[in-house]
Design a protein around this motif. Structure first.
Motif, PDB file in Angstrom:
ATOM      1  N   MET A 198       0.834  -1.203   0.000  1.00 55.98           N
ATOM      2  CA  MET A 198       0.000   0.000   0.000  1.00 55.98           C
ATOM      3  C   MET A 198       0.867   1.251   0.000  1.00 55.98           C
ATOM      4  O   MET A 198       0.535   2.237  -0.641  1.00 55.98           O
ATOM      5  CB  MET A 198      -0.953   0.005   1.199  1.00 55.98           C
ATOM      6  CG  MET A 198      -2.076  -1.022   1.098  1.00 55.98           C
ATOM      7  SD  MET A 198      -3.079  -0.850  -0.407  1.00 55.98           S
ATOM      8  CE  MET A 198      -3.881   0.707  -0.102  1.00 55.98           C
ATOM      9  N   LEU A 199       1.991   1.216   0.700  1.00 51.38           N
ATOM     10  CA  LEU A 199       2.899   2.366   0.691  1.00 51.38           C
ATOM     11  C   LEU A 199       3.452   2.603  -0.705  1.00 51.38           C
ATOM     12  O   LEU A 199       3.513   3.731  -1.183  1.00 51.38           O
ATOM     13  CB  LEU A 199       4.045   2.144   1.673  1.00 51.38           C
ATOM     14  CG  LEU A 199       3.674   2.293   3.130  1.00 51.38           C
ATOM     15  CD1 LEU A 199       4.830   1.849   4.016  1.00 51.38           C
ATOM     16  CD2 LEU A 199       3.290   3.712   3.435  1.00 51.38           C
ATOM     17  N   LEU A 200       3.861   1.524  -1.339  1.00 53.80           N
ATOM     18  CA  LEU A 200       4.384   1.639  -2.699  1.00 53.80           C
ATOM     19  C   LEU A 200       3.300   2.178  -3.628  1.00 53.80           C
ATOM     20  O   LEU A 200       3.556   3.070  -4.433  1.00 53.80           O
ATOM     21  CB  LEU A 200       4.886   0.281  -3.191  1.00 53.80           C
ATOM     22  CG  LEU A 200       5.364   0.244  -4.647  1.00 53.80           C
ATOM     23  CD1 LEU A 200       6.542   1.200  -4.855  1.00 53.80           C
ATOM     24  CD2 LEU A 200       5.736  -1.175  -5.031  1.00 53.80           C
ATOM     25  N   ALA A 228       1.011   9.085  -6.129  1.00 57.41           N
ATOM     26  CA  ALA A 228       1.418  10.480  -5.930  1.00 57.41           C
ATOM     27  C   ALA A 228       2.238  10.995  -7.093  1.00 57.41           C
ATOM     28  O   ALA A 228       2.187  12.174  -7.420  1.00 57.41           O
ATOM     29  CB  ALA A 228       2.225  10.606  -4.637  1.00 57.41           C
ATOM     30  N   GLU A 229       2.995  10.108  -7.729  1.00 54.66           N
ATOM     31  CA  GLU A 229       3.883  10.523  -8.804  1.00 54.66           C
ATOM     32  C   GLU A 229       3.268  10.354 -10.192  1.00 54.66           C
ATOM     33  O   GLU A 229       3.782  10.908 -11.162  1.00 54.66           O
ATOM     34  CB  GLU A 229       5.176   9.706  -8.737  1.00 54.66           C
ATOM     35  CG  GLU A 229       5.955   9.941  -7.464  1.00 54.66           C
ATOM     36  CD  GLU A 229       7.120   8.976  -7.302  1.00 54.66           C
ATOM     37  OE1 GLU A 229       7.366   8.149  -8.207  1.00 54.66           O
ATOM     38  OE2 GLU A 229       7.794   9.048  -6.261  1.00 54.66           O
ATOM     39  N   ALA A 230       2.186   9.618 -10.288  1.00 60.04           N
ATOM     40  CA  ALA A 230       1.593   9.284 -11.582  1.00 60.04           C
ATOM     41  C   ALA A 230       0.785  10.447 -12.158  1.00 60.04           C
ATOM     42  O   ALA A 230       0.409  11.388 -11.458  1.00 60.04           O
ATOM     43  CB  ALA A 230       0.678   8.066 -11.436  1.00 60.04           C
ATOM     44  N   ASP A 231       0.497  10.324 -13.436  1.00 63.00           N
ATOM     45  CA  ASP A 231      -0.414  11.237 -14.116  1.00 63.00           C
ATOM     46  C   ASP A 231      -1.764  11.195 -13.388  1.00 63.00           C
ATOM     47  O   ASP A 231      -2.229  10.118 -12.997  1.00 63.00           O
ATOM     48  CB  ASP A 231      -0.576  10.782 -15.577  1.00 63.00           C
ATOM     49  CG  ASP A 231      -1.653  11.546 -16.294  1.00 63.00           C
ATOM     50  OD1 ASP A 231      -1.397  12.695 -16.688  1.00 63.00           O
ATOM     51  OD2 ASP A 231      -2.765  10.979 -16.450  1.00 63.00           O
ATOM     52  N   ALA A 283       7.759   0.025 -14.703  1.00 65.67           N
ATOM     53  CA  ALA A 283       9.076   0.581 -15.021  1.00 65.67           C
ATOM     54  C   ALA A 283       9.675   1.267 -13.792  1.00 65.67           C
ATOM     55  O   ALA A 283      10.878   1.161 -13.543  1.00 65.67           O
ATOM     56  CB  ALA A 283       8.968   1.567 -16.182  1.00 65.67           C
ATOM     57  N   ARG A 284       8.839   1.965 -13.017  1.00 65.84           N
ATOM     58  CA  ARG A 284       9.328   2.663 -11.821  1.00 65.84           C
ATOM     59  C   ARG A 284       9.790   1.672 -10.757  1.00 65.84           C
ATOM     60  O   ARG A 284      10.800   1.892 -10.099  1.00 65.84           O
ATOM     61  CB  ARG A 284       8.228   3.546 -11.216  1.00 65.84           C
ATOM     62  CG  ARG A 284       7.793   4.705 -12.065  1.00 65.84           C
ATOM     63  CD  ARG A 284       8.756   5.805 -12.058  1.00 65.84           C
ATOM     64  NE  ARG A 284       8.805   6.392 -10.719  1.00 65.84           N
ATOM     65  CZ  ARG A 284       9.526   7.432 -10.399  1.00 65.84           C
ATOM     66  NH1 ARG A 284      10.264   8.009 -11.305  1.00 65.84           N
ATOM     67  NH2 ARG A 284       9.534   7.892  -9.184  1.00 65.84           N
ATOM     68  N   VAL A 285       9.044   0.595 -10.603  1.00 69.73           N
ATOM     69  CA  VAL A 285       9.363  -0.385  -9.573  1.00 69.73           C
ATOM     70  C   VAL A 285      10.603  -1.186  -9.943  1.00 69.73           C
ATOM     71  O   VAL A 285      11.429  -1.495  -9.098  1.00 69.73           O
ATOM     72  CB  VAL A 285       8.158  -1.319  -9.320  1.00 69.73           C
ATOM     73  CG1 VAL A 285       8.534  -2.490  -8.441  1.00 69.73           C
ATOM     74  CG2 VAL A 285       7.024  -0.528  -8.700  1.00 69.73           C
TER      75      VAL A 285
END
Length: 183
Positions: free
Chosen positions: A106-108, A114-117, A161-163
Motif C-alpha cells: 500500500m505504501l508503494l 502520488a507521482e503518476a499522471d 518501469a518505476r518499480v
C-alpha cells in the motif's frame, strides 16, 4: 453560515460521511488524515454544490471530490519518508492481516499514485482499489470504457518501469564525500 446551510451540510454528512471517511482512510492510510480530509471534502462539496450538474448521482460526485482531494493531498506531501514510517505498522504474522494488501504494498501504491499522471492515478484507484468495472470507472471519470483501459495500461506500464528501475545509489556519509572511510 446560515442555519439552513449547516443543516444541509449535516444531512449530506450523515448520508455520505462514513463512505467518504473509509475512502479517505484507504487512500491516505492514516485515521487522523482521513478525518481531516473528510471534513475538508464536505466543506468543498458544500461550497461547490452549485456546480453539481446532476449528470451523475450525488454519491458519485462526492466520491470524485474525495478521490481528487486525497490524491492531491498525497501529491503535495513534501516529506515522503515520513509517509513510509508513519503508515507502516509492525506485522507479526502476515496471515493475521484483515486487509489483503500488505502495508508495504500500500505504501508503494500510494507513492506511485502520488507521482503518476492524475487521470491514470484516478483510473487506477477506481479499478484497482475500489474494484469498479471499467464501465463503472468510465462513468465516474466521464470517459469511455476504452479510455479507462488505456489509462490503466499506461499506469501499469509506468508503475512497472518505476518499480523495476535500479535504486538510486546511496549517498556516502559526510558532506561532499568528506568523512568517508578511506580504503
Amino acid at each position: 453560515m446560515s442555519r439552513a446551510d449547516s443543516q444541509q451540510i449535516s444531512v449530506l454528512f450523515s448520508q455520505h460521511g462514513p463512505r467518504v471517511y473509509r475512502r479517505a482512510l484507504r487512500l491516505l492510510g492514516n485515521p487522523a488524515d482521513a478525518e481531516e480530509a473528510t471534513q475538508e471534502i464536505f466543506i468543498r462539496a458544500f461550497r461547490s454544490a452549485e456546480g453539481f450538474r446532476q449528470q451523475s448521482q450525488l454519491t458519485t460526485w462526492v466520491y470524485q471530490i474525495t478521490t481528487h482531494y486525497c490524491l492531491n493531498l498525497i501529491r503535495d506531501r513534501t516529506r515522503r519518508t515520513e509517509l513510509y514510517t508513519e503508515h507502516v505498522a509492525p506485522m507479526a504474522d502476515d496471515t493475521d492481516r484483515a486487509d489483503p494488501a500488505h502495508p508495504d504494498d500500500m505504501l508503494l501504491l500510494r507513492r506511485l499514485l502520488a507521482e503518476a499522471d492524475q487521470r491514470q492515478a484516478a483510473a487506477a484507484v477506481y479499478v484497482l482499489l475500489d474494484g469498479m468495472s471499467h464501465e463503472e470507472a468510465a462513468v465516474v471519470l466521464g470517459v469511455s470504457k476504452r479510455t479507462v483501459g488505456n489509462l490503466l495500461e499506461r499506469f501499469q506500464a509506468w508503475a512497472s518501469a518505476r518499480v523495476s528501475a535500479p535504486p538510486e545509489p546511496k549517498k556516502t556519509s559526510g558532506f561532499l564525500g568528506f568523512g568517508r572511510k578511506r580504503s
